[in-house]
Design an enzyme around this catalytic site. Structure first.
Site, PDB file in Angstrom:
ATOM      1  CG  HIS A 174      -0.272   0.354   2.500  1.00  0.00           C
ATOM      2  ND1 HIS A 174       0.461  -0.566   3.203  1.00  0.00           N
ATOM      3  CD2 HIS A 174      -0.185   1.495   3.204  1.00  0.00           C
ATOM      4  CE1 HIS A 174       0.961  -0.004   4.295  1.00  0.00           C
ATOM      5  NE2 HIS A 174       0.587   1.258   4.315  1.00  0.00           N
TER       6      HIS A 174
HETATM    7  C1  UD1 Z   1      -1.907   5.853   5.961  1.00  0.00           C
HETATM    8  C2  UD1 Z   1      -0.576   6.297   6.552  1.00  0.00           C
HETATM    9  C3  UD1 Z   1       0.442   5.175   6.401  1.00  0.00           C
HETATM   10  C4  UD1 Z   1      -0.080   3.867   6.960  1.00  0.00           C
HETATM   11  C5  UD1 Z   1      -1.411   3.540   6.315  1.00  0.00           C
HETATM   12  C6  UD1 Z   1      -2.004   2.277   6.862  1.00  0.00           C
HETATM   13  C7  UD1 Z   1      -0.094   8.727   6.380  1.00  0.00           C
HETATM   14  C8  UD1 Z   1       0.703   9.734   5.678  1.00  0.00           C
HETATM   15  N1  UD1 Z   1      -0.057   7.461   5.871  1.00  0.00           N
HETATM   16  O1  UD1 Z   1      -1.705   5.653   4.578  1.00  0.00           O
HETATM   17  O2  UD1 Z   1       1.628   5.525   7.086  1.00  0.00           O
HETATM   18  O3  UD1 Z   1       0.840   2.838   6.682  1.00  0.00           O
HETATM   19  O4  UD1 Z   1      -2.303   4.638   6.586  1.00  0.00           O
HETATM   20  O5  UD1 Z   1      -3.211   1.983   6.249  1.00  0.00           O
HETATM   21  O6  UD1 Z   1      -0.720   9.028   7.365  1.00  0.00           O
HETATM   22  N2  UD1 Z   1      -9.143   5.143   2.106  1.00  0.00           N
HETATM   23  C9  UD1 Z   1     -10.347   4.503   2.144  1.00  0.00           C
HETATM   24  N3  UD1 Z   1     -10.891   4.215   3.371  1.00  0.00           N
HETATM   25  C10 UD1 Z   1     -10.281   4.531   4.536  1.00  0.00           C
HETATM   26  C11 UD1 Z   1      -9.051   5.201   4.488  1.00  0.00           C
HETATM   27  C12 UD1 Z   1      -8.485   5.492   3.270  1.00  0.00           C
HETATM   28  O7  UD1 Z   1     -10.927   4.203   1.122  1.00  0.00           O
HETATM   29  O8  UD1 Z   1     -10.831   4.232   5.612  1.00  0.00           O
HETATM   30  C13 UD1 Z   1      -8.528   5.420   0.793  1.00  0.00           C
HETATM   31  C14 UD1 Z   1      -8.852   6.802   0.284  1.00  0.00           C
HETATM   32  O9  UD1 Z   1      -8.966   6.734  -1.105  1.00  0.00           O
HETATM   33  C15 UD1 Z   1      -7.602   7.583   0.640  1.00  0.00           C
HETATM   34  C16 UD1 Z   1      -6.532   6.535   0.482  1.00  0.00           C
HETATM   35  O10 UD1 Z   1      -7.127   5.321   0.896  1.00  0.00           O
HETATM   36  O11 UD1 Z   1      -7.409   8.701  -0.162  1.00  0.00           O
HETATM   37  C17 UD1 Z   1      -5.299   6.807   1.303  1.00  0.00           C
HETATM   38  O12 UD1 Z   1      -5.648   6.996   2.691  1.00  0.00           O
HETATM   39  P1  UD1 Z   1      -4.662   7.857   3.644  1.00  0.00           P
HETATM   40  O13 UD1 Z   1      -5.139   7.796   5.038  1.00  0.00           O
HETATM   41  O14 UD1 Z   1      -4.448   9.198   3.037  1.00  0.00           O
HETATM   42  O15 UD1 Z   1      -3.295   7.122   3.501  1.00  0.00           O
HETATM   43  P2  UD1 Z   1      -2.931   5.572   3.571  1.00  0.00           P
HETATM   44  O16 UD1 Z   1      -2.380   5.169   2.266  1.00  0.00           O
HETATM   45  O17 UD1 Z   1      -4.040   4.763   4.151  1.00  0.00           O
END
Ligand code: UD1
Length: 374
Positions: A206
């Site tokens: 991821h």
């Molecule tokens: C975040 C953390 C990362 C961690 C990861 C674990 C930061 C910078 N990154 O990355 O260190 O390893 O979480 O999962 O804080 N999304 C959903 N549902 C959710 C959450 C996210 O669909 O409940 C999707 C959305 O499209 C979102 C994307 O995932 O834009 C990324 O989510 P985000 O929290 O920005 O970063 P992660 O890649 O999850």
């Protein structure tokens, strides 16, 4: 005490700290920023880990780094002002960690709230990782830096952080792992997928560096597929929402066909899956640690690891990055021939299930609210 959690890897770190604080007669408040919000990414962890309902839910959701960080900051400010807590405890390295620490640092004089960072001092040295920025800045802002492994103190010293702000407490995520391992084993996720123990590979992917560019994502999926072929084992892939979105955007759905793709796993499911695997392939920080504690061979698809003890004292091997079907073979062979061990029989110092108790001791030792620092 005010504890902040926002994203999936935070929940297993706050759970034992909350419990240990309550056992010592404290009355901690929990803030959920809402950085992660899907059932599988958030609620499932609260349920699996018996975390009480948050006292405050900020509901920030997904957005660009700047917008997400800013939203958390805006929503955190009144919570911190109102709470008048002696400590703000932040964990890990996600955007919620930095945003909360930054707000508290600006309110320090008014509120007297000091900042403790759990999982301080880890460094990858890679400034293109958002987590590296988050952890370096969170450490800089914190009054008490609670480190999970001995190497962290040297990283902090090199940045000029005074030694009296730093305390080694061990790895709190492993408290959660050991506490819940028996329940996780009962889930027998491999069995429910029709896979025998030790007869599959568990993979996760991821990181933006692996999944946000089409060629990189295609290359990483090709490498995972090659490992399955090489070991002649099925590869189970719980798919992170970020990765699913990218696969669809780049129209790479066909590249998922060789895998047993499942939805993002809850905590107990993931531990069960890892525990039963012959090998884990991952770009997650937490899984590098969990496989070391479980004694399961792990190959990490990253340029470097901020958790080097998982290599020197654990089961982790770094694959050359970006991974290719050819270059991943050697670390996979090394990891698999390195063998496995029973959970808790080996591993780094302080990964013993007692870190939360040591964290609370440190919070207490560094005393109640004192006069604001000039
Ligand atoms: C975040 C953390 C990362 C961690 C990861 C674990 C930061 C910078 N990154 O990355 O260190 O390893 O979480 O999962 O804080 N999304 C959903 N549902 C959710 C959450 C996210 O669909 O409940 C999707 C959305 O499209 C979102 C994307 O995932 O834009 C990324 O989510 P985000 O929290 O920005 O970063 P992660 O890649 O999850």
């Amino acid at each position: 005490m005010l504890l902040v959690a926002g994203a999936r890897p935070n929940f297993m770190k706050v759970a034992p700290v909350l419990r240990a604080l309550e056992e010592r007669g404290h009355d901690p408040l929990l803030v959920h920023t809402g950085q992660h919000y899907d059932l599988e990414m958030s609620e499932a962890f609260f349920r699996d880990l018996d975390i009480p309902e948050p006292d405050h839910h900020l509901g920030v959701g997904s957005a660009s780094h700047a917008v997400q960080t800013a939203r958390i900051m805006e929503a955190m400010e009144p919570v911190l002002e109102e709470a008048g807590a002696d400590w703000l405890v932040v964990v890990g390295d996600v955007n919620s960690t930095l945003a909360a620490a930054l707000v508290a640092s600006k309110l320090r004089d008014e509120s007297g709230t000091r900042i403790a960072h759990v999982e301080a001092g880890l460094r990858s040295g890679n400034w293109s990782m958002p987590e590296e920025v988050n952890r370096v800045l969170a450490d800089r802002l914190s009054d008490l830096l609670l480190t999970p492994s001995r190497d962290a103190a040297g990283n902090l010293e090199a940045e000029g952080i005074e030694a009296d702000r730093v305390a080694f407490v061990g790895n709190v995520m492993i408290d959660t792992l050991f506490q819940h391992l028996p329940r996780a084993r009962e889930r027998n996720v491999g069995g429910t997928l029709g896979l025998a123990r030790g007869e599959y590979v568990a993979a996760t992917l991821h990181r933006p560096a692996n999944v946000d560019h089409q060629d990189r994502l295609a290359g990483a999926l090709e490498a995972l597929e090659a490992v399955g072929r090489h070991l002649d084992l099925p590869v189970v892939l719980p798919l992170h929402p970020r990765t699913r979105t990218r696969v669809e955007a780049f129209q790479l759905e066909a590249m998922l066909e060789p895998f047993r793709v499942i939805p993002p796993a809850g905590y107990l499911e993931m531990i069960s899956l890892l525990d039963g695997a012959a090998l884990a392939l991952t770009d997650s920080g937490g899984i590098q640690e969990e496989t070391t504690a479980l004694g399961v061979p792990c190959v990490t698809l990253r340029q470097q690891t901020e958790r080097p003890v998982t290599v020197t004292e654990g089961t982790n091997r770094l694959a050359p990055w970006p991974p290719t079907p050819e270059s991943i073979r050697e670390p996979v062979s090394r990891a698999v021939t390195g063998g496995r061990w029973e959970p808790g029989t080996r591993g780094p110092e302080g990964w013993d299930g007692q870190a939360a108790r040591r964290i609370v001791e440190q919070l207490e030792r560094h005393g109640p609210k004192r006069e604001a620092i000039d």
